[in-house]
Design a protein around this motif. Sequence first.
Motif, PDB file in Angstrom:
ATOM      1  N   ARG A  32       1.049  -1.202  -0.176  1.00  0.00           N
ATOM      2  CA  ARG A  32       0.099   0.194  -0.011  1.00  0.00           C
ATOM      3  C   ARG A  32       0.799   1.430   0.055  1.00  0.00           C
ATOM      4  O   ARG A  32       1.650   1.309   0.754  1.00  0.00           O
ATOM      5  N   VAL A  33       0.541   2.439  -0.839  1.00  0.00           N
ATOM      6  CA  VAL A  33       1.017   3.478  -0.846  1.00  0.00           C
ATOM      7  C   VAL A  33       0.472   4.222   0.360  1.00  0.00           C
ATOM      8  O   VAL A  33      -0.760   4.330   0.455  1.00  0.00           O
ATOM      9  N   PRO A  34       1.159   4.792   1.287  1.00  0.00           N
ATOM     10  CA  PRO A  34       0.646   5.471   2.505  1.00  0.00           C
ATOM     11  C   PRO A  34       0.411   7.080   2.056  1.00  0.00           C
ATOM     12  O   PRO A  34       0.639   7.559   1.208  1.00  0.00           O
ATOM     13  N   GLU A  93      -5.345   3.812   3.237  1.00  0.00           N
ATOM     14  CA  GLU A  93      -5.719   2.918   3.764  1.00  0.00           C
ATOM     15  C   GLU A  93      -6.565   1.708   2.890  1.00  0.00           C
ATOM     16  O   GLU A  93      -5.977   0.581   2.746  1.00  0.00           O
ATOM     17  N   SER A  94      -7.689   2.096   2.561  1.00  0.00           N
ATOM     18  CA  SER A  94      -8.193   1.396   1.521  1.00  0.00           C
ATOM     19  C   SER A  94      -7.988   1.354   0.143  1.00  0.00           C
ATOM     20  O   SER A  94      -8.157   0.307  -0.452  1.00  0.00           O
ATOM     21  N   PHE A  95      -7.010   2.265  -0.156  1.00  0.00           N
ATOM     22  CA  PHE A  95      -6.526   2.408  -1.809  1.00  0.00           C
ATOM     23  C   PHE A  95      -5.344   3.269  -1.493  1.00  0.00           C
ATOM     24  O   PHE A  95      -5.037   3.881  -0.433  1.00  0.00           O
ATOM     25  N   ASP A  96      -4.473   3.332  -2.580  1.00  0.00           N
ATOM     26  CA  ASP A  96      -3.320   3.872  -2.503  1.00  0.00           C
ATOM     27  C   ASP A  96      -3.202   5.354  -2.218  1.00  0.00           C
ATOM     28  O   ASP A  96      -4.281   6.124  -2.709  1.00  0.00           O
ATOM     29  N   GLY A  97      -2.421   5.728  -1.303  1.00  0.00           N
ATOM     30  CA  GLY A  97      -2.321   7.301  -0.693  1.00  0.00           C
ATOM     31  C   GLY A  97      -1.536   7.879  -1.544  1.00  0.00           C
ATOM     32  O   GLY A  97      -1.240   8.073  -2.857  1.00  0.00           O
ATOM     33  N   LEU A  98      -1.141   9.250  -1.087  1.00  0.00           N
ATOM     34  CA  LEU A  98      -0.407  10.467  -1.612  1.00  0.00           C
ATOM     35  C   LEU A  98       1.078  10.576  -1.424  1.00  0.00           C
ATOM     36  O   LEU A  98       1.628  11.360  -2.105  1.00  0.00           O
ATOM     37  N   ALA A  99       1.671   9.554  -1.176  1.00  0.00           N
ATOM     38  CA  ALA A  99       3.249   9.427  -0.981  1.00  0.00           C
ATOM     39  C   ALA A  99       3.726   8.854  -2.387  1.00  0.00           C
ATOM     40  O   ALA A  99       4.516   8.017  -2.479  1.00  0.00           O
ATOM     41  N   SER A 100       3.503   9.646  -3.436  1.00  0.00           N
ATOM     42  CA  SER A 100       3.766   9.177  -4.524  1.00  0.00           C
ATOM     43  C   SER A 100       3.931  10.708  -5.515  1.00  0.00           C
ATOM     44  O   SER A 100       3.169  11.520  -5.331  1.00  0.00           O
ATOM     45  N   GLU A 101       4.784  10.706  -6.422  1.00  0.00           N
ATOM     46  CA  GLU A 101       4.763  11.754  -7.528  1.00  0.00           C
ATOM     47  C   GLU A 101       3.746  11.912  -8.127  1.00  0.00           C
ATOM     48  O   GLU A 101       3.497  13.331  -8.501  1.00  0.00           O
ATOM     49  N   TYR A 102       3.065  10.993  -8.550  1.00  0.00           N
ATOM     50  CA  TYR A 102       1.940  11.221  -9.388  1.00  0.00           C
ATOM     51  C   TYR A 102       0.746  10.430  -8.742  1.00  0.00           C
ATOM     52  O   TYR A 102       0.948   9.169  -8.423  1.00  0.00           O
ATOM     53  N   VAL A 103      -0.458  11.033  -8.754  1.00  0.00           N
ATOM     54  CA  VAL A 103      -1.571  10.105  -8.366  1.00  0.00           C
ATOM     55  C   VAL A 103      -2.662  10.207  -9.018  1.00  0.00           C
ATOM     56  O   VAL A 103      -2.900  11.344  -9.727  1.00  0.00           O
ATOM     57  N   ARG A 104      -3.422   9.189  -9.416  1.00  0.00           N
ATOM     58  CA  ARG A 104      -4.652   9.181 -10.423  1.00  0.00           C
ATOM     59  C   ARG A 104      -5.815   8.963  -9.355  1.00  0.00           C
ATOM     60  O   ARG A 104      -5.832   7.815  -8.548  1.00  0.00           O
ATOM     61  N   MET A 105      -7.087  10.006  -8.981  1.00  0.00           N
ATOM     62  CA  MET A 105      -7.950   9.602  -8.485  1.00  0.00           C
ATOM     63  C   MET A 105      -9.171  10.403  -9.065  1.00  0.00           C
ATOM     64  O   MET A 105      -9.142  11.221  -9.872  1.00  0.00           O
ATOM     65  N   PRO A 106     -10.356   9.952  -8.368  1.00  0.00           N
ATOM     66  CA  PRO A 106     -11.623  10.694  -8.983  1.00  0.00           C
ATOM     67  C   PRO A 106     -11.665  12.313  -8.758  1.00  0.00           C
ATOM     68  O   PRO A 106     -10.777  12.599  -7.571  1.00  0.00           O
ATOM     69  N   ALA A 107     -11.997  12.922  -9.681  1.00  0.00           N
ATOM     70  CA  ALA A 107     -11.739  14.494  -9.176  1.00  0.00           C
ATOM     71  C   ALA A 107     -12.292  14.919  -8.060  1.00  0.00           C
ATOM     72  O   ALA A 107     -11.923  15.789  -7.172  1.00  0.00           O
ATOM     73  N   GLN A 108     -13.349  14.314  -7.563  1.00  0.00           N
ATOM     74  CA  GLN A 108     -14.083  14.455  -6.317  1.00  0.00           C
ATOM     75  C   GLN A 108     -12.958  14.280  -4.864  1.00  0.00           C
ATOM     76  O   GLN A 108     -13.220  14.747  -4.042  1.00  0.00           O
ATOM     77  N   ALA A 109     -11.895  13.688  -5.229  1.00  0.00           N
ATOM     78  CA  ALA A 109     -10.975  13.465  -4.205  1.00  0.00           C
ATOM     79  C   ALA A 109     -10.020  14.680  -4.030  1.00  0.00           C
ATOM     80  O   ALA A 109      -9.042  14.514  -3.150  1.00  0.00           O
ATOM     81  N   PHE A 110     -10.090  15.772  -4.553  1.00  0.00           N
ATOM     82  CA  PHE A 110      -9.411  16.896  -4.295  1.00  0.00           C
ATOM     83  C   PHE A 110     -10.638  18.112  -4.435  1.00  0.00           C
ATOM     84  O   PHE A 110     -11.391  18.035  -4.995  1.00  0.00           O
ATOM     85  N   THR A 111      -9.906  19.098  -3.741  1.00  0.00           N
ATOM     86  CA  THR A 111     -10.540  20.530  -3.769  1.00  0.00           C
ATOM     87  C   THR A 111      -9.494  21.450  -4.354  1.00  0.00           C
ATOM     88  O   THR A 111      -8.295  20.887  -4.136  1.00  0.00           O
ATOM     89  N   ARG A 112      -9.591  22.595  -4.639  1.00  0.00           N
ATOM     90  CA  ARG A 112      -8.754  23.627  -5.332  1.00  0.00           C
ATOM     91  C   ARG A 112      -8.043  23.919  -3.740  1.00  0.00           C
ATOM     92  O   ARG A 112      -8.512  23.771  -2.676  1.00  0.00           O
ATOM     93  N   ALA A 113      -6.764  24.265  -3.995  1.00  0.00           N
ATOM     94  CA  ALA A 113      -5.943  24.636  -2.894  1.00  0.00           C
ATOM     95  C   ALA A 113      -6.209  26.223  -2.575  1.00  0.00           C
ATOM     96  O   ALA A 113      -6.563  27.197  -3.347  1.00  0.00           O
ATOM     97  N   PRO A 114      -6.056  26.704  -1.390  1.00  0.00           N
ATOM     98  CA  PRO A 114      -6.229  28.188  -0.895  1.00  0.00           C
ATOM     99  C   PRO A 114      -5.276  29.197  -1.820  1.00  0.00           C
ATOM    100  O   PRO A 114      -4.141  28.470  -2.081  1.00  0.00           O
ATOM    101  N   ARG A 115      -5.945  30.094  -2.406  1.00  0.00           N
ATOM    102  CA  ARG A 115      -5.071  31.131  -3.391  1.00  0.00           C
ATOM    103  C   ARG A 115      -3.831  31.493  -2.272  1.00  0.00           C
ATOM    104  O   ARG A 115      -4.096  31.887  -1.124  1.00  0.00           O
TER     105      ARG A 115
END
Length: 334
Positions: A57-59, A107-129
Amino acid sequence: MKLIRLRAPGGLERLELVEEDPPRPGRGDVLVRIRACSLNMRDDFAVQGKTPLADGRVPLSDGAGEVVAVGDDVDAFKPGDSVVSTFYPFWLEGDMTPSTRRDVPGESFDGLASEYVRMPAQAFTRAPRGYTHMEAATLTCTGVTAWRGLVVRGKVKPGDTVLVLGTGSVSLFALQFAKAAGARVIATSSGEEKLERLTRLGADATINYKAVPEWGRKARDLTDGRGVDHVIEVGGPATLSQSIAACRTGGHIALIGVLTGFAAEVSIPALFSNQIRVSGISIGSRADQQDMIRAIEVNSLKPVIDRRFPLRDIAAAFTHYGAQKHFGKVCLEL
């Protein structure tokens, strides 16, 4: 691309830096170049083998970066957008249900400790300006937890008094959100240096809980005997009785952490006779995160970052985190 895979049964020595081909986004997906991640207690439990995970698993649940490609039917983001992950990709808004809490990155799928990740768009929000990727990476777990506990469930308002426990990231975010809402903040810690830093962050009063074991009563005294309106309760069994003692009649306790264990004896009469409301907080929804980000922008809030490590030194980052001497977030650069 470089990424971390955790080999079963877990342990820092079983965190492996590997290279693999980047994924491609499918329908409804975004491909994100992750630039920074931050560590949380749940991540620590996972990598130490206290939370059983699939081999390889990618943590990590918290990460931020920029969108590099989008799949079909994605119109919320475009390449170049700065984004930050959400903790529960299927909890979009409203109250949590069993179906919306089913999947967590790392936990249930690969996490963010990776240079590139593919996830459903709803798995992100925009970051603060105006945020760096590292600043944005601090928000997913502890930022949203503090926001939901204090604002969504607590309904903090100007003139309230908020008690925050310790100098963990949830407490530091709660301090900032409380001050932005016009509330007074009482903060606890065990060291004078940390108490001074809490004061510089905006705490109106501080208590050394080692010097003052009955710090709940002291917090009540600091409100002229009325009691505090909100407690951000991150300690668990060893602190809950003092949090109850600090509360005013009709006060609110956001029950968040288990730093001192998982079970406690609770004075039920102290709760019902004082009509204290206790809310169990488990992060928050995507809508909560979006609301929090708007508040961050309006109030020009910035997270507190303790140290940053390169991805290859992830084990050292968790060792530093586990020492519990940090003040603010421990982060990774990718």
